[in-house]
Write a protein that holds these residues in place. Sequence first.
Motif, PDB file in Angstrom:
ATOM      1  N   ASP A 367      26.768  35.379  75.512  1.00  0.00           N
ATOM      2  CA  ASP A 367      25.366  35.706  75.273  1.00  0.00           C
ATOM      3  C   ASP A 367      25.254  37.014  74.482  1.00  0.00           C
ATOM      4  OD1 ASP A 367      22.523  35.023  75.834  1.00  0.00           O
ATOM      5  OD2 ASP A 367      22.554  36.943  76.870  1.00  0.00           O
ATOM      6  N   ASP A 368      26.097  38.001  74.819  1.00  0.00           N
ATOM      7  CA  ASP A 368      26.142  39.262  74.052  1.00  0.00           C
ATOM      8  C   ASP A 368      26.489  38.996  72.595  1.00  0.00           C
ATOM      9  OD1 ASP A 368      25.669  40.674  76.396  1.00  0.00           O
ATOM     10  OD2 ASP A 368      27.763  41.240  76.674  1.00  0.00           O
ATOM     11  N   ALA A 369      27.518  38.178  72.387  1.00  0.00           N
ATOM     12  CA  ALA A 369      27.995  37.901  71.027  1.00  0.00           C
ATOM     13  C   ALA A 369      26.933  37.172  70.214  1.00  0.00           C
ATOM     14  CB  ALA A 369      29.283  37.078  71.082  1.00  0.00           C
ATOM     15  N   ARG A 370      26.272  36.210  70.857  1.00  0.00           N
ATOM     16  CA  ARG A 370      25.225  35.464  70.160  1.00  0.00           C
ATOM     17  C   ARG A 370      24.070  36.387  69.768  1.00  0.00           C
ATOM     18  NH1 ARG A 370      21.782  30.340  72.708  1.00  0.00           N
ATOM     19  NH2 ARG A 370      20.675  29.776  70.773  1.00  0.00           N
ATOM     20  N   ALA A 371      23.655  37.241  70.692  1.00  0.00           N
ATOM     21  CA  ALA A 371      22.574  38.177  70.392  1.00  0.00           C
ATOM     22  C   ALA A 371      22.978  39.137  69.280  1.00  0.00           C
ATOM     23  CB  ALA A 371      22.188  38.952  71.654  1.00  0.00           C
ATOM     24  N   ALA A 372      24.260  39.519  69.260  1.00  0.00           N
ATOM     25  CA  ALA A 372      24.731  40.463  68.245  1.00  0.00           C
ATOM     26  C   ALA A 372      24.628  39.880  66.844  1.00  0.00           C
ATOM     27  CB  ALA A 372      26.172  40.870  68.545  1.00  0.00           C
ATOM     28  N   ILE A 373      25.072  38.621  66.656  1.00  0.00           N
ATOM     29  CA  ILE A 373      25.013  38.072  65.299  1.00  0.00           C
ATOM     30  C   ILE A 373      23.569  37.822  64.868  1.00  0.00           C
ATOM     31  CG2 ILE A 373      27.334  37.092  65.432  1.00  0.00           C
ATOM     32  CD1 ILE A 373      26.048  34.320  65.766  1.00  0.00           C
ATOM     33  N   GLU A 374      22.698  37.532  65.844  1.00  0.00           N
ATOM     34  CA  GLU A 374      21.285  37.371  65.501  1.00  0.00           C
ATOM     35  C   GLU A 374      20.687  38.698  65.039  1.00  0.00           C
ATOM     36  OE1 GLU A 374      19.647  35.745  69.047  1.00  0.00           O
ATOM     37  OE2 GLU A 374      20.272  33.667  68.597  1.00  0.00           O
ATOM     38  N   ASP A 375      21.026  39.783  65.735  1.00  0.00           N
ATOM     39  CA  ASP A 375      20.524  41.104  65.333  1.00  0.00           C
ATOM     40  C   ASP A 375      21.109  41.541  63.998  1.00  0.00           C
ATOM     41  OD1 ASP A 375      18.913  41.321  67.535  1.00  0.00           O
ATOM     42  OD2 ASP A 375      20.235  42.657  68.658  1.00  0.00           O
ATOM     43  N   ILE A 376      22.384  41.261  63.797  1.00  0.00           N
ATOM     44  CA  ILE A 376      23.007  41.605  62.515  1.00  0.00           C
ATOM     45  C   ILE A 376      22.315  40.864  61.381  1.00  0.00           C
ATOM     46  CG2 ILE A 376      25.120  41.356  61.147  1.00  0.00           C
ATOM     47  CD1 ILE A 376      26.676  41.881  63.785  1.00  0.00           C
TER      48      ILE A 376
END
Length: 388
Positions: A367-376
């Motif tokens: 979930d952290d990783a998914r949120a990170a690429i969305e923010d990037i």
Amino acid sequence: MTFDRDIIASDDPSASADGVVPAPRASRRSVTLGVSLLVTALLAAVLLVLPAPYAIRAPGPTEDTLGLQGADVAGSGATSSGGKSATAQPVVEIEGAKTYDVTGELRLTTVSVYGGPGGDVLLGDVLWGWGSGERSVQPVESIFPEQTTQEQQQQVGQAQMAGSESSATVAALTELGYEVPATLTVAGVAPGSGADGVVRAGDVIRSLDGHDITTHQDLLADLDDVTPGDDVVLGVDRDGKPKDLTVTTAEGDGRAALGVYLDPSYDYPVDVTIRPGDIGGPSAGTMFALAIITKLTPEDELHGAHVAGTGTMSVDGEVGPIGGIQQKLFGARDAGADWFLAPARNCDEVVGHVPDGLRVVKMSTLDDARAAIEDIGAGKGADLPTCS
């Protein structure tokens, strides 16, 4: 034409009659010194080409999990005309559900290891590795178990990769709301554990303390509610008949452990094929899971961003630590990545070793990783947590 002898004559009493001074004779000390230097140089040259009991980790190839397998492996020199091969296939291919195009890259990263089973490194290579900021030199036994052959090491790597593909697929589909039924067959029991002598290979787990187990996540969630050291009632099918077994749990990796090795099989609601090529090991799990998610969601999460990363992936979405993080950072930088997703449990190895031009984001879960690429992709990467 003639010259005046007095003009060319020397005041040196050792001069010859025609005024030419003879070359001085070499002393015994200078001869000895010259021979010693020559011998030392020869010995140093010989030592530099002798095998050394070390293994060297270096940045390895990277591959875009959203692209075609083997078509653009950065760092390996493997390129094709036009950047794509006519026979190349997607690294991650999905059938049975609608997929969407994604811009940008999600690169898995690897480490190239020199030395160990089947090959030696030279002392000169070791000295070079010690002086390189991109390489790591370690005793062979700290990387490879003793008496391990090259073939055995490859088999282990392939088995780890197969497990990584399954875990990444289950975690990604679960993250997207799918249920992935599982048959959890016991492959073996840890010696000395509470399951030793109680659970048998071939038992199929059906329940824990009366709760039905239909997915792998069900079992892990139930174990989260158990205090390590407590007894649990494990319901299994043995030889086709139901049986209740009392097992004393132990401390596991953040949760109570049964002390059994599982050979799970999954009933996937969507067909996912992962083609890792010649890459082995478990550390690409997170990048595989992200590729599955981005292909199955209509949003263009990356919006053209180039992201690399690493990390193991458990079926319940936990990102685990890996080896060679520093080499993977440099490999990502060399492949043109601007961002790197790093397991939080590797942060102590990241600090102070980030190449210029690369921004590192730490993650603990899928979930952290998914949120990170969305923010990037949305241009908000500057606010993401780092390892500093």
